[in-house]
Design a protein around this motif. Structure first.
Motif, PDB file in Angstrom:
ATOM      1  N   LEU A 150       0.832  -1.200   0.000  1.00 41.26           N
ATOM      2  CA  LEU A 150       0.000   0.000   0.000  1.00 41.26           C
ATOM      3  C   LEU A 150       0.869   1.253   0.000  1.00 41.26           C
ATOM      4  O   LEU A 150       0.594   2.222  -0.721  1.00 41.26           O
ATOM      5  N   GLU A 151       1.929   1.240   0.814  1.00 40.22           N
ATOM      6  CA  GLU A 151       2.793   2.408   0.886  1.00 40.22           C
ATOM      7  C   GLU A 151       3.442   2.710  -0.464  1.00 40.22           C
ATOM      8  O   GLU A 151       3.557   3.877  -0.875  1.00 40.22           O
ATOM      9  N   LYS A 152       3.865   1.657  -1.179  1.00 38.56           N
ATOM     10  CA  LYS A 152       4.539   1.864  -2.465  1.00 38.56           C
ATOM     11  C   LYS A 152       3.561   2.270  -3.564  1.00 38.56           C
ATOM     12  O   LYS A 152       3.918   2.986  -4.506  1.00 38.56           O
ATOM     13  N   ALA A 153       2.329   1.802  -3.474  1.00 41.06           N
ATOM     14  CA  ALA A 153       1.344   2.113  -4.525  1.00 41.06           C
ATOM     15  C   ALA A 153       0.826   3.543  -4.396  1.00 41.06           C
ATOM     16  O   ALA A 153       0.714   4.275  -5.388  1.00 41.06           O
ATOM     17  N   PHE A 154       0.495   3.969  -3.151  1.00 42.98           N
ATOM     18  CA  PHE A 154      -0.086   5.300  -2.940  1.00 42.98           C
ATOM     19  C   PHE A 154       1.032   6.284  -2.617  1.00 42.98           C
ATOM     20  O   PHE A 154       1.562   6.311  -1.509  1.00 42.98           O
ATOM     21  N   GLN A 155       1.376   7.089  -3.603  1.00 48.19           N
ATOM     22  CA  GLN A 155       2.409   8.099  -3.440  1.00 48.19           C
ATOM     23  C   GLN A 155       1.835   9.471  -3.769  1.00 48.19           C
ATOM     24  O   GLN A 155       0.825   9.585  -4.467  1.00 48.19           O
ATOM     25  N   GLU A 156       2.471  10.514  -3.273  1.00 47.38           N
ATOM     26  CA  GLU A 156       1.950  11.877  -3.422  1.00 47.38           C
ATOM     27  C   GLU A 156       1.769  12.256  -4.889  1.00 47.38           C
ATOM     28  O   GLU A 156       0.797  12.923  -5.250  1.00 47.38           O
ATOM     29  N   ARG A 157       2.662  11.802  -5.757  1.00 52.01           N
ATOM     30  CA  ARG A 157       2.597  12.189  -7.169  1.00 52.01           C
ATOM     31  C   ARG A 157       1.564  11.387  -7.955  1.00 52.01           C
ATOM     32  O   ARG A 157       1.288  11.686  -9.116  1.00 52.01           O
ATOM     33  N   ARG A 158       1.007  10.341  -7.356  1.00 52.79           N
ATOM     34  CA  ARG A 158       0.145   9.413  -8.089  1.00 52.79           C
ATOM     35  C   ARG A 158      -1.296   9.552  -7.605  1.00 52.79           C
ATOM     36  O   ARG A 158      -1.562   9.549  -6.401  1.00 52.79           O
ATOM     37  N   HIS A 159      -2.245   9.635  -8.543  1.00 48.92           N
ATOM     38  CA  HIS A 159      -3.654   9.732  -8.177  1.00 48.92           C
ATOM     39  C   HIS A 159      -4.095   8.420  -7.529  1.00 48.92           C
ATOM     40  O   HIS A 159      -3.684   7.331  -7.944  1.00 48.92           O
ATOM     41  N   PRO A 160      -4.966   8.481  -6.499  1.00 51.31           N
ATOM     42  CA  PRO A 160      -5.406   7.263  -5.817  1.00 51.31           C
ATOM     43  C   PRO A 160      -6.045   6.227  -6.749  1.00 51.31           C
ATOM     44  O   PRO A 160      -5.891   5.016  -6.524  1.00 51.31           O
ATOM     45  N   VAL A 161      -6.769   6.701  -7.818  1.00 48.27           N
ATOM     46  CA  VAL A 161      -7.378   5.732  -8.743  1.00 48.27           C
ATOM     47  C   VAL A 161      -6.297   4.910  -9.432  1.00 48.27           C
ATOM     48  O   VAL A 161      -6.398   3.685  -9.578  1.00 48.27           O
ATOM     49  N   LEU A 162      -5.237   5.595  -9.872  1.00 47.87           N
ATOM     50  CA  LEU A 162      -4.136   4.895 -10.523  1.00 47.87           C
ATOM     51  C   LEU A 162      -3.444   3.935  -9.551  1.00 47.87           C
ATOM     52  O   LEU A 162      -3.037   2.836  -9.928  1.00 47.87           O
ATOM     53  N   ALA A 163      -3.343   4.339  -8.288  1.00 52.08           N
ATOM     54  CA  ALA A 163      -2.720   3.467  -7.287  1.00 52.08           C
ATOM     55  C   ALA A 163      -3.527   2.192  -7.106  1.00 52.08           C
ATOM     56  O   ALA A 163      -2.968   1.087  -7.018  1.00 52.08           O
ATOM     57  N   LEU A 164      -4.869   2.313  -7.071  1.00 58.77           N
ATOM     58  CA  LEU A 164      -5.724   1.130  -6.941  1.00 58.77           C
ATOM     59  C   LEU A 164      -5.574   0.213  -8.154  1.00 58.77           C
ATOM     60  O   LEU A 164      -5.524  -1.022  -8.015  1.00 58.77           O
ATOM     61  N   GLU A 165      -5.512   0.797  -9.331  1.00 57.87           N
ATOM     62  CA  GLU A 165      -5.350  -0.012 -10.539  1.00 57.87           C
ATOM     63  C   GLU A 165      -4.015  -0.748 -10.537  1.00 57.87           C
ATOM     64  O   GLU A 165      -3.930  -1.913 -10.933  1.00 57.87           O
ATOM     65  N   ARG A 166      -2.963  -0.082 -10.091  1.00 55.78           N
ATOM     66  CA  ARG A 166      -1.650  -0.728 -10.068  1.00 55.78           C
ATOM     67  C   ARG A 166      -1.618  -1.864  -9.046  1.00 55.78           C
ATOM     68  O   ARG A 166      -0.969  -2.892  -9.253  1.00 55.78           O
TER      69      ARG A 166
END
Length: 646
Positions: A165-181
């Motif tokens: 979770l920490e690696k997927a959700f980063q400040e530069r990345r939108h949360p939707v994109l983080a969920l998809e990744r």
């Protein structure tokens, strides 16, 4: 004190663009924040000073929770750029404790594998369980990110490990994109490898002073390795052993070290714990459950403590019926090849003589090892295991003296006390902290140590000259424990061959006993009072041997046996003729010992000089010095004829 009102509405980091220390509060950090806020709800008060500890569960990842705790702290305290108020408990948290004490405010987080001790709890204003992530936390995190809290996304946030979770959700990345990744990048399956039991604690290589039990344990480890490989049938494995000894000598630690060496699981049981189950049926069920668990995990070791609690079935009292039935149940479980295949049973007790003989019959706990209090080397090993520190030479000598008679459990408690002192002083645990916990020890004056060296060198030299026995070690101490009698020097001898002793053997033993005071007289002109008084003192022992020789063994001036030793002591006191004959033997052997000392004075001085430097010498070192100072003359170690002193 905590407040009953919460100010979370004004201080919760709800805004998506909120930052803590110039870092954004990401979606997983906000989920962790919700757990921290739930645990610290009663302490959520502006500018309120407190130091609390949060005990984490298995669902934990420190980097995420540390950021979340910083976010919580930023809501109630004024955060300085260079100051942190969040710490992790570990074995070296003294610096963090010092900072927290100075600031008067801190949030400590204890990982799941960290066991808080009494000092940690006293330091904290409160110890609270850290709330794990919940569906409500995940839903709140999604809403904060501007996303609908769908069940699919919530399940994903609850099932993914914190590091992902920490690696997927980063400040530069939108949360939707983080969920998809997260959905698109599944963990790569790791190739399965054979599971090896984790070795937590010592192995037999770390254990000292267990004698034959250690040899048996190493043999068992080899046999179990062959059994697991299919090279040895279970019928050839030694499957039952009894360990006895006083409380705290390390019977349980030995069993644990044995399991680690054998790389098999260990199951702990005890008669008292089984008995706590209640009525006889429940007692038997608890007992069978321990055996069943050991069988399920076989090959394994089943450790049964307090087996002497069963007592002897031959005894009769009002509880005998219950205990006889429980004993019968244990014997039934111990018997049988199929029932116990793969299970090595180790029974432990304090009093082996109170054990029912049936337990020690062939096929049950038929092998018995008595475990004694640890020797000096073992005590140092136990200290190293519990503390992780190594003492210097002087500290080791003081530790060996002051801990004589202590058990492994006593040393473990000593280490806990030393850790507590180190923690209070904000310093790392060291040998000085351990030494400070010992009984008071006084360093002996140099002239006193010199007298000890002369005395013990005399014993060793005469023993080597007359061939009394193999000298294996000579040792003197530079310290004394206040208020406690203890031998400050000794000569250790190897085992003498198993053969009947002659008159010459007894006379040699008397000469060696008197050699210490002979050396003192030769060097100083007098001898000290430490050579008499106790039963094991040199003069007392020599007098006893001469008395036996003259009156109990038929090896004196006549074949007549005067009586047992206790009667001979009275005879020595009231029969002047008998007393004179004992005196003559002592005087003759003392003269022989002193003649050897006088003739080999250069060898004696060389041994003393070396002993003053090292405080301990091996037998080979002593023999080497004696050989190097050998003089080409007739030996004065020759025994006097039988008539002398008669």
């Amino acid at each position: 004190m905590p407040t009953t009102r919460s100010g979370k509405r004004t201080r919760v980091p709800w805004l998506p663009n909120m930052q803590v220390r110039k870092m954004a509060v990401t979606l997983p950090v906000f989920m962790a924040y919700c757990g921290i806020a739930a645990s610290l709800r009663a302490w959520n008060k502006p500018n309120h000073k407190f130091i609390v500890t949060l005990q984490a569960s298995d669902d934990f990842y420190y980097p995420v929770y540390a950021e979340a705790a910083e976010a919580f702290a930023a809501g109630i305290w004024t955060i300085k750029a260079s100051t942190s108020y969040v710490y992790q408990w570990n074995d070296q948290s003294y610096r963090n404790e010092m900072e927290a004490h100075i600031n008067g405010r801190a949030i400590f987080i204890a990982p799941p594998d960290y066991e808080l001790d009494d000092g940690d709890r006293l330091f904290s204003d409160a110890v609270l369980d850290l709330s794990p992530r919940t569906r409500k936390h995940a839903e709140a995190a999604l809403r904060r990110a501007g996303l609908p809290p769908s069940g699919r996304d919530v399940d994903l946030l609850l099932s993914e490990p914190w590091p992902r979770l920490e690696k997927a959700f980063q400040e530069r990345r939108h949360p939707v994109l983080a969920l998809e990744r997260l959905r698109g990048h599944r963990p790569v399956p790791v190739k399965a490898v054979p599971e090896v039991p984790k070795q937590a604690g010592p192995t037999l290589a770390d254990m000292h002073g267990y004698g034959p039990a250690l040899d048996w344990g190493n043999d068992l480890a080899k046999d179990l390795t062959d059994y697991k490989a299919g090279d040895l049938p279970w019928s050839d494995v030694d499957t039952g052993v009894l360990l006895s000894g006083p409380p705290g000598v390390g019977k349980t630690m030995f069993a644990s070290a044995l399991a680690n060496t054998c790389r098999v699981p260990i199951i702990y049981g005890s008669v008292s714990r089984w008995q706590e189950a209640g009525a006889l049926d429940n007692h038997l069920k608890a007992m069978r459950a321990s055996f069943a668990e050991a069988k399920e995990k076989a090959p394994s070791i089943l450790f049964i403590d307090e087996v002497d609690t069963f007592g002897d079935r031959a005894e009769s009292d009002r509880n005998r019926g219950y205990m006889r039935s429980a004993m019968a149940g244990l014997l039934e479980l111990l018997d049988g090849f199929d029932r116990r295949q793969g299970v090595v049973v180790i029974g432990a007790c304090n009093y082996a003589d109170q054990l029912d003989p049936a337990i020690r019959r062939a096929g049950r706990l038929d092998r018995h090892f008595e475990i004694t209090l640890p020797d000096a080397r073992s005590r140092l090993s136990i200290l190293g295991f519990h503390s992780g520190i190594e003492l210097d030479q002087f500290q080791a000598e003081m530790f060996g003296m002051a801990t004589e008679g202590l058990s492994g459990a006593d040393i473990e408690q000593l280490v806990r006390d030393a850790r507590r002192v180190a923690r209070r002083n904000r310093s790392a645990l060291s040998g000085d902290h351990v030494i400070d916990q010992l009984r008071p020890v006084t360093e002996l004056p140099q002239d006193f140590i010199h007298a000890l060296a002369v005395h013990e060198a005399g014993h060793a030299l005469v023993s080597i000259e007359i061939g009394h026995g193999e000298v294996t070690e000579v040792k003197i101490s530079r310290y004394r424990i206040e208020g406690k009698y203890r031998q400050l020097g000794y000569v250790q001898y190897g085992k003498i061959g198993a053969r009947p002793k002659t008159r010459a053997d007894y006379l040699n033993a008397i000469a060696v006993c008197l050699a210490g005071i002979a050396a003192e007289l030769e060097v100083f002109g007098s001898f000290a009072d430490g050579s008499s008084g106790s039963e094991t003192a040199d003069l007392n022992r020599a007098t006893e041997l001469a008395t036996m020789l003259e009156g109990a063994l038929g090896m004196g001036h006549t074949l007549l046996v005067e009586g047992p030793l206790e009667q001979l002591e009275r005879l020595r006191a009231y029969n002047p003729d008998f007393r004179r004959r004992v005196h003559d033997i002592l005087q003759s052997e003392f003269g022989r010992a002193r003649s050897i000392i006088q003739t080999r004075r250069t060898a004696l001085d060389a041994i003393v000089e070396r002993l003053m430097e090292t405080k301990a010498m091996t037998g080979d070192e002593v023999v080497d010095i004696v050989q190097r100072h050998k003089m080409p003359r007739v030996s004065l170690a020759k025994l006097p004829p039988r008539g002398v002193g008669a």
